[in-house]
Design a protein around this motif. Sequence first.
Motif, PDB file in Angstrom:
ATOM      1  N   TYR A 121       0.808  -1.219   0.000  1.00 15.37           N
ATOM      2  CA  TYR A 121       0.000   0.000   0.000  1.00 15.37           C
ATOM      3  C   TYR A 121       0.847   1.278   0.000  1.00 15.37           C
ATOM      4  CZ  TYR A 121       0.976  -0.583   5.024  1.00 15.37           C
ATOM      5  OH  TYR A 121       1.582  -0.772   6.238  1.00 15.37           O
ATOM      6  N   GLU A 169      -3.233  -0.054   7.645  1.00 12.77           N
ATOM      7  CA  GLU A 169      -2.263   0.161   6.568  1.00 12.77           C
ATOM      8  C   GLU A 169      -1.588   1.528   6.730  1.00 12.77           C
ATOM      9  OE1 GLU A 169      -4.252  -0.596   2.841  1.00 12.77           O
ATOM     10  OE2 GLU A 169      -3.881  -2.751   3.026  1.00 12.77           O
ATOM     11  N   THR A 170      -1.097   1.750   7.930  1.00 13.13           N
ATOM     12  CA  THR A 170      -0.478   3.022   8.293  1.00 13.13           C
ATOM     13  C   THR A 170       0.985   2.803   8.633  1.00 13.13           C
ATOM     14  OG1 THR A 170      -2.526   4.053   9.034  1.00 13.13           O
ATOM     15  CG2 THR A 170      -0.522   4.872  10.027  1.00 13.13           C
ATOM     16  N   CYS A 191      -4.124   4.299   5.575  1.00 12.99           N
ATOM     17  CA  CYS A 191      -3.080   4.627   4.593  1.00 12.99           C
ATOM     18  C   CYS A 191      -2.460   5.995   4.869  1.00 12.99           C
ATOM     19  CB  CYS A 191      -3.641   4.569   3.168  1.00 12.99           C
ATOM     20  SG  CYS A 191      -3.603   2.913   2.478  1.00 12.99           S
ATOM     21  N   TYR A 219      -0.198   4.445  -1.883  1.00 16.97           N
ATOM     22  CA  TYR A 219      -1.451   5.090  -1.476  1.00 16.97           C
ATOM     23  C   TYR A 219      -1.295   5.936  -0.204  1.00 16.97           C
ATOM     24  CZ  TYR A 219      -3.243   1.481  -4.609  1.00 16.97           C
ATOM     25  OH  TYR A 219      -3.475   0.672  -5.705  1.00 16.97           O
ATOM     26  N   LEU A 220      -0.110   5.929   0.388  1.00 15.76           N
ATOM     27  CA  LEU A 220       0.088   6.634   1.646  1.00 15.76           C
ATOM     28  C   LEU A 220      -0.019   8.148   1.481  1.00 15.76           C
ATOM     29  CD1 LEU A 220       3.099   4.578   3.059  1.00 15.76           C
ATOM     30  CD2 LEU A 220       0.781   4.628   4.010  1.00 15.76           C
TER      31      LEU A 220
END
Length: 215
Positions: free
Chosen positions: A10, A49-50, A29, A13-14
């Motif tokens: 991911y 998703e961080t 994200c 997409y951050l």
Amino acid sequence: MPNELEDLSYARYLTPLEGELEREGDYDCVHISSDDIDDVEAGHARFNETVFTSMAITRGSMRFSRFTDVWQRNVRWVGTDLSDTSWQDAELIAGALVGVDAGGANLRRVRFEGCKFDSVNFRKAKLREVQFVDCVLRHTDFGDADLTKLSFPGTTVEGLLLNRARLKEVDLRGAVHLNIAEGLDALRGATITPLQLLDLAPEFARTIGITVREG
């Protein structure tokens, strides 16, 4: 698990964190980096998703927060309340946890690599499929914790507290140094090497009241 940020599925997409971490915040994200955070108050927050990189989080509370598919590198947690937090499919690399309260936390499929733990409280926590790779654990307290399928390859363990802990399929054979300060009787359910057994023998003897004396 990936060891570099760009290898994350991911990564593209951050987006950078806008504003401050907030109580009951929802972070999906998000890339949290650079600025150190003092006296954080972000209990019941959700991180999915961080990424956290190159920062320190000092004091404050993130109690009851959820960390799912989270990746951290060079992050220092100092005196922060992480009790009753939930961690799943997370990786923490080259970080440090000092004086952290993670009592009652729930960790599943978490990998710590090259991290340093000093006086961290995991009492009454539940850890399942957790790896401590090339870490240093000093005075880490797993009292009353449920520990299942843990491993410690290349890790130094000093002053470990295991009072009333429940171990199942815990593999300590990879630890390069193993010292248990309290709770040796909780080792049932763990696997150790013959050499580790010899090193622990004096403590085992004291625990069950055997006096070992020359002559």
